[in-house]
Design an enzyme around this catalytic site. Structure first.
Site, PDB file in Angstrom:
ATOM      1  N   GLU A   1       0.814  -1.215   0.000  1.00  0.00           N
ATOM      2  CA  GLU A   1       0.000   0.000   0.000  1.00  0.00           C
ATOM      3  C   GLU A   1       0.846   1.262   0.000  1.00  0.00           C
ATOM      4  O   GLU A   1       0.379   2.326  -0.428  1.00  0.00           O
ATOM      5  CB  GLU A   1      -0.927   0.001   1.221  1.00  0.00           C
ATOM      6  CG  GLU A   1      -1.902  -1.160   1.293  1.00  0.00           C
ATOM      7  CD  GLU A   1      -2.927  -1.159   0.167  1.00  0.00           C
ATOM      8  OE1 GLU A   1      -3.213  -0.074  -0.372  1.00  0.00           O
ATOM      9  OE2 GLU A   1      -3.422  -2.252  -0.183  1.00  0.00           O
TER      10      GLU A   1
ATOM     11  N   GLU B   1      -2.042   8.850   0.019  1.00  0.00           N
ATOM     12  CA  GLU B   1      -2.353   8.668  -1.396  1.00  0.00           C
ATOM     13  C   GLU B   1      -1.885   9.884  -2.191  1.00  0.00           C
ATOM     14  O   GLU B   1      -2.401  10.992  -2.030  1.00  0.00           O
ATOM     15  CB  GLU B   1      -3.866   8.467  -1.539  1.00  0.00           C
ATOM     16  CG  GLU B   1      -4.321   7.937  -2.849  1.00  0.00           C
ATOM     17  CD  GLU B   1      -5.796   7.577  -2.828  1.00  0.00           C
ATOM     18  OE1 GLU B   1      -6.375   7.440  -3.934  1.00  0.00           O
ATOM     19  OE2 GLU B   1      -6.370   7.426  -1.730  1.00  0.00           O
TER      20      GLU B   1
END
Length: 279
Positions: free
Chosen positions: A95, A117
Protein backbone atom coordinates in the site's frame (compact mmCIF):
# COMPACT_ATOMS: atom_id res chain seq x y z
CA UNK A 1 -9.45 -0.10 0.99
CA UNK A 2 -13.18 -0.37 1.70
CA UNK A 3 -14.53 -1.57 5.04
CA UNK A 4 -18.21 -1.54 5.88
CA UNK A 5 -20.09 -3.57 8.49
CA UNK A 6 -23.63 -3.07 9.83
CA UNK A 7 -23.65 -1.03 13.03
CA UNK A 8 -25.26 -3.77 15.11
CA UNK A 9 -22.38 -6.13 14.29
CA UNK A 10 -19.84 -3.52 15.37
CA UNK A 11 -21.68 -3.07 18.64
CA UNK A 12 -21.37 -6.80 19.24
CA UNK A 13 -17.66 -6.68 18.45
CA UNK A 14 -17.14 -3.82 20.87
CA UNK A 15 -18.99 -5.71 23.59
CA UNK A 16 -17.11 -8.97 23.08
CA UNK A 17 -13.62 -7.59 22.46
CA UNK A 18 -13.17 -4.54 24.65
CA UNK A 19 -9.59 -5.37 25.55
CA UNK A 20 -8.40 -4.88 21.96
CA UNK A 21 -9.48 -1.25 21.91
CA UNK A 22 -9.22 -0.14 25.51
CA UNK A 23 -5.66 -1.18 26.23
CA UNK A 24 -3.67 1.61 27.83
CA UNK A 25 -1.06 3.32 25.72
CA UNK A 26 2.45 2.16 26.49
CA UNK A 27 5.75 2.89 24.80
CA UNK A 28 8.10 -0.06 24.48
CA UNK A 29 11.34 0.05 22.56
CA UNK A 30 11.41 -3.65 21.74
CA UNK A 31 9.12 -6.20 20.13
CA UNK A 32 9.59 -9.93 20.65
CA UNK A 33 8.55 -10.95 17.13
CA UNK A 34 10.70 -8.42 15.24
CA UNK A 35 13.87 -6.69 16.40
CA UNK A 36 14.95 -3.15 15.57
CA UNK A 37 17.83 -4.57 13.53
CA UNK A 38 15.44 -6.72 11.49
CA UNK A 39 13.12 -3.73 10.97
CA UNK A 40 15.98 -1.63 9.63
CA UNK A 41 17.07 -4.47 7.37
CA UNK A 42 13.68 -5.12 5.74
CA UNK A 43 12.87 -1.43 5.28
CA UNK A 44 16.10 0.03 3.87
CA UNK A 45 14.26 2.86 2.05
CA UNK A 46 11.69 3.70 4.71
CA UNK A 47 10.36 7.29 4.68
CA UNK A 48 12.00 7.99 1.35
CA UNK A 49 8.93 9.55 -0.20
CA UNK A 50 6.66 12.23 1.24
CA UNK A 51 8.31 12.18 4.68
CA UNK A 52 11.95 12.18 3.71
CA UNK A 53 12.58 15.55 5.42
CA UNK A 54 11.00 14.45 8.72
CA UNK A 55 10.97 10.63 9.06
CA UNK A 56 7.49 9.46 9.97
CA UNK A 57 7.34 5.67 10.13
CA UNK A 58 9.56 4.41 12.95
CA UNK A 59 10.08 1.08 14.67
CA UNK A 60 9.23 2.67 18.02
CA UNK A 61 5.88 3.96 16.71
CA UNK A 62 5.05 0.53 15.30
CA UNK A 63 5.88 -1.22 18.57
CA UNK A 64 3.83 1.27 20.57
CA UNK A 65 0.87 0.70 18.25
CA UNK A 66 1.04 -3.09 18.71
CA UNK A 67 0.54 -2.64 22.46
CA UNK A 68 -2.94 -1.24 21.82
CA UNK A 69 -4.06 -4.56 20.30
CA UNK A 70 -3.08 -7.65 22.33
CA UNK A 71 -4.75 -9.87 19.72
CA UNK A 72 -2.24 -8.88 17.04
CA UNK A 73 0.29 -11.69 16.40
CA UNK A 74 -1.17 -13.61 19.33
CA UNK A 75 -0.57 -17.04 17.80
CA UNK A 76 1.02 -19.64 20.04
CA UNK A 77 3.88 -20.68 17.75
CA UNK A 78 6.77 -18.53 16.59
CA UNK A 79 6.51 -19.71 12.98
CA UNK A 80 2.86 -18.75 12.67
CA UNK A 81 3.57 -15.40 14.30
CA UNK A 82 6.37 -14.72 11.82
CA UNK A 83 4.17 -15.81 8.90
CA UNK A 84 1.38 -13.50 9.99
CA UNK A 85 3.89 -10.69 10.46
CA UNK A 86 5.20 -11.30 6.95
CA UNK A 87 1.65 -11.05 5.61
CA UNK A 88 0.98 -7.84 7.54
CA UNK A 89 4.25 -6.15 6.55
CA UNK A 90 3.79 -7.23 2.95
CA UNK A 91 0.30 -5.75 2.90
CA UNK A 92 1.30 -2.36 4.29
CA UNK A 93 4.37 -2.30 2.04
CA UNK A 94 2.22 -2.93 -1.02
CA UNK A 95 0.00 0.00 0.00
CA UNK A 96 2.89 2.39 0.67
CA UNK A 97 5.61 1.12 -1.66
CA UNK A 98 7.82 3.38 -3.72
CA UNK A 99 9.80 0.85 -5.73
CA UNK A 100 10.30 1.11 -9.47
CA UNK A 101 9.29 -1.72 -11.79
CA UNK A 102 12.45 -0.91 -13.74
CA UNK A 103 14.47 -2.42 -10.89
CA UNK A 104 12.69 -5.51 -9.61
CA UNK A 105 15.78 -6.63 -7.69
CA UNK A 106 15.04 -3.98 -5.07
CA UNK A 107 11.32 -3.37 -5.72
CA UNK A 108 10.17 -5.10 -2.54
CA UNK A 109 12.59 -3.15 -0.34
CA UNK A 110 10.62 0.08 -0.71
CA UNK A 111 7.83 -0.51 1.82
CA UNK A 112 6.61 2.37 4.03
CA UNK A 113 7.91 4.85 1.47
CA UNK A 114 4.76 6.99 1.27
CA UNK A 115 2.31 7.92 4.01
CA UNK A 116 -0.69 9.05 1.98
CA UNK A 117 -2.35 8.67 -1.40
CA UNK A 118 -0.27 10.80 -3.73
CA UNK A 119 -3.09 11.62 -6.14
CA UNK A 120 -5.09 13.11 -3.27
CA UNK A 121 -2.56 15.38 -1.56
CA UNK A 122 -4.91 18.29 -2.23
CA UNK A 123 -7.94 16.28 -1.16
CA UNK A 124 -10.35 13.90 -2.90
CA UNK A 125 -14.09 14.44 -2.56
CA UNK A 126 -14.96 10.99 -3.89
CA UNK A 127 -14.00 9.40 -0.56
CA UNK A 128 -16.85 11.21 1.20
CA UNK A 129 -19.94 8.99 1.43
CA UNK A 130 -23.04 10.80 2.69
CA UNK A 131 -25.15 7.61 2.82
CA UNK A 132 -23.74 6.75 6.27
CA UNK A 133 -25.19 9.44 8.53
CA UNK A 134 -23.67 8.02 11.72
CA UNK A 135 -20.20 8.82 10.36
CA UNK A 136 -20.93 11.87 8.22
CA UNK A 137 -18.14 13.51 6.23
CA UNK A 138 -17.12 16.97 7.41
CA UNK A 139 -17.22 19.68 4.80
CA UNK A 140 -13.78 20.55 3.54
CA UNK A 141 -12.15 17.34 4.82
CA UNK A 142 -10.74 14.56 2.65
CA UNK A 143 -10.88 10.91 3.66
CA UNK A 144 -8.43 9.57 1.12
CA UNK A 145 -5.93 6.83 1.85
CA UNK A 146 -3.57 7.60 4.72
CA UNK A 147 -1.20 5.50 6.80
CA UNK A 148 0.31 2.03 6.29
CA UNK A 149 -2.98 0.42 5.24
CA UNK A 150 -4.20 3.56 3.42
CA UNK A 151 -7.33 3.95 5.55
CA UNK A 152 -10.02 5.61 3.43
CA UNK A 153 -13.69 6.72 3.44
CA UNK A 154 -15.34 8.76 6.18
CA UNK A 155 -17.12 5.78 7.79
CA UNK A 156 -13.80 3.99 8.27
CA UNK A 157 -12.17 7.08 9.78
CA UNK A 158 -15.17 7.51 12.09
CA UNK A 159 -15.33 3.87 13.13
CA UNK A 160 -11.60 3.61 13.79
CA UNK A 161 -11.69 6.88 15.73
CA UNK A 162 -14.62 5.69 17.82
CA UNK A 163 -13.08 2.35 18.69
CA UNK A 164 -9.51 3.48 19.33
CA UNK A 165 -9.81 7.12 20.42
CA UNK A 166 -13.17 6.83 22.17
CA UNK A 167 -15.13 9.17 19.90
CA UNK A 168 -15.91 9.30 16.20
CA UNK A 169 -15.28 13.01 15.75
CA UNK A 170 -11.53 13.03 16.44
CA UNK A 171 -10.72 11.69 12.99
CA UNK A 172 -13.88 12.75 11.19
CA UNK A 173 -12.96 16.35 11.96
CA UNK A 174 -9.19 15.84 11.73
CA UNK A 175 -8.44 12.96 9.33
CA UNK A 176 -4.98 14.42 8.72
CA UNK A 177 -3.96 13.17 12.19
CA UNK A 178 -3.12 9.86 10.51
CA UNK A 179 -0.17 11.50 8.77
CA UNK A 180 0.87 13.52 11.80
CA UNK A 181 0.84 10.86 14.53
CA UNK A 182 2.88 7.80 13.53
CA UNK A 183 1.66 5.56 16.35
CA UNK A 184 -1.95 6.32 15.48
CA UNK A 185 -1.16 5.70 11.84
CA UNK A 186 0.25 2.24 12.56
CA UNK A 187 -2.70 1.59 14.88
CA UNK A 188 -5.10 2.16 11.98
CA UNK A 189 -3.36 -0.60 10.02
CA UNK A 190 -3.34 -3.06 12.91
CA UNK A 191 -6.98 -2.26 13.69
CA UNK A 192 -7.95 -3.11 10.11
CA UNK A 193 -5.87 -6.29 10.28
CA UNK A 194 -7.54 -7.73 13.39
CA UNK A 195 -11.10 -6.50 12.74
CA UNK A 196 -13.52 -8.95 11.05
CA UNK A 197 -15.74 -7.53 8.33
CA UNK A 198 -18.94 -9.52 8.10
CA UNK A 199 -19.10 -11.79 6.14
CA UNK A 200 -15.29 -11.64 5.94
CA UNK A 201 -13.02 -12.95 8.68
CA UNK A 202 -10.17 -10.76 9.85
CA UNK A 203 -6.77 -11.03 8.21
CA UNK A 204 -5.44 -12.03 11.64
CA UNK A 205 -7.86 -14.95 11.90
CA UNK A 206 -6.80 -16.20 8.48
CA UNK A 207 -3.05 -15.99 9.02
CA UNK A 208 -3.22 -17.26 12.62
CA UNK A 209 -5.04 -20.40 11.51
CA UNK A 210 -8.18 -19.51 13.44
CA UNK A 211 -10.50 -19.15 10.46
CA UNK A 212 -12.70 -22.10 9.47
CA UNK A 213 -14.31 -21.42 6.07
CA UNK A 214 -18.07 -21.68 5.94
CA UNK A 215 -19.83 -23.84 3.37
CA UNK A 216 -20.37 -20.73 1.29
CA UNK A 217 -16.68 -19.88 1.53
CA UNK A 218 -15.74 -23.35 0.37
CA UNK A 219 -18.11 -23.19 -2.58
CA UNK A 220 -16.55 -19.85 -3.49
CA UNK A 221 -13.06 -21.37 -3.42
CA UNK A 222 -11.93 -19.44 -0.34
CA UNK A 223 -9.33 -21.33 1.65
CA UNK A 224 -7.00 -20.41 4.54
CA UNK A 225 -3.81 -18.78 3.32
CA UNK A 226 -2.51 -15.49 1.99
CA UNK A 227 -4.93 -15.69 -0.93
CA UNK A 228 -7.79 -15.14 1.54
CA UNK A 229 -6.00 -12.06 2.89
CA UNK A 230 -5.85 -10.67 -0.64
CA UNK A 231 -9.57 -11.33 -0.95
CA UNK A 232 -10.33 -9.56 2.32
CA UNK A 233 -8.23 -6.50 1.54
CA UNK A 234 -9.10 -5.92 -2.10
CA UNK A 235 -10.83 -8.98 -3.52
CA UNK A 236 -13.08 -7.10 -5.92
CA UNK A 237 -10.07 -5.81 -7.84
CA UNK A 238 -7.57 -8.61 -7.31
CA UNK A 239 -9.39 -11.95 -7.06
CA UNK A 240 -11.66 -14.21 -9.06
CA UNK A 241 -9.63 -14.19 -12.26
CA UNK A 242 -9.15 -10.42 -12.43
CA UNK A 243 -6.13 -9.59 -14.58
CA UNK A 244 -4.23 -6.98 -12.60
CA UNK A 245 -0.69 -6.15 -11.61
CA UNK A 246 -1.97 -5.52 -8.10
CA UNK A 247 -2.55 -9.18 -7.28
CA UNK A 248 0.84 -10.16 -8.72
CA UNK A 249 2.69 -7.53 -6.72
CA UNK A 250 0.76 -8.13 -3.48
CA UNK A 251 1.57 -11.83 -3.56
CA UNK A 252 5.19 -11.20 -4.50
CA UNK A 253 5.49 -8.77 -1.60
CA UNK A 254 4.33 -11.56 0.70
CA UNK A 255 6.79 -14.07 -0.69
CA UNK A 256 9.57 -11.50 -0.40
CA UNK A 257 8.75 -10.81 3.24
CA UNK A 258 8.54 -14.51 4.06
CA UNK A 259 12.05 -14.80 2.70
CA UNK A 260 13.21 -11.76 4.67
CA UNK A 261 11.76 -13.20 7.89
CA UNK A 262 12.86 -16.77 7.20
CA UNK A 263 9.43 -18.39 7.28
CA UNK A 264 7.53 -20.73 4.96
CA UNK A 265 4.66 -18.93 3.17
CA UNK A 266 2.19 -21.79 3.59
CA UNK A 267 -0.54 -22.92 1.20
CA UNK A 268 -3.30 -21.27 -0.87
CA UNK A 269 -1.22 -18.23 -1.72
CA UNK A 270 -3.21 -16.71 -4.56
CA UNK A 271 -6.86 -15.80 -5.01
CA UNK A 272 -7.33 -16.28 -8.76
CA UNK A 273 -9.87 -19.06 -8.18
CA UNK A 274 -11.58 -17.38 -5.22
CA UNK A 275 -14.85 -15.56 -5.69
CA UNK A 276 -14.55 -12.05 -4.18
CA UNK A 277 -16.73 -11.23 -1.18
CA UNK A 278 -19.90 -9.36 -2.04
CA UNK A 279 -20.07 -10.76 -5.57
Amino acid sequence: MRLLVPLIIWMAILFLLPSCYSAKKHHFDSFSVLSKAEWDSIFPHINGGDSVAIPFYTYEAFVAATKRFPEFLSSTTADIQRRELAAFLATISHETGGGSEMDMNSFYDFGLYYKEELTCLNGCDHYSDTTHPYYPPVKGKSYHGRGPIQLSWNYNYGLFSEQVLGNKDSLLKNPELLVKNAELSFASAIWFWITPQDPKPSCHEVMAGKWIPTKQDSLAGRRPGFGAVMNIVNGGLECGGVVSGRNKFRLQYYLAFCKKLGVDPGENLGCETQKPYGM
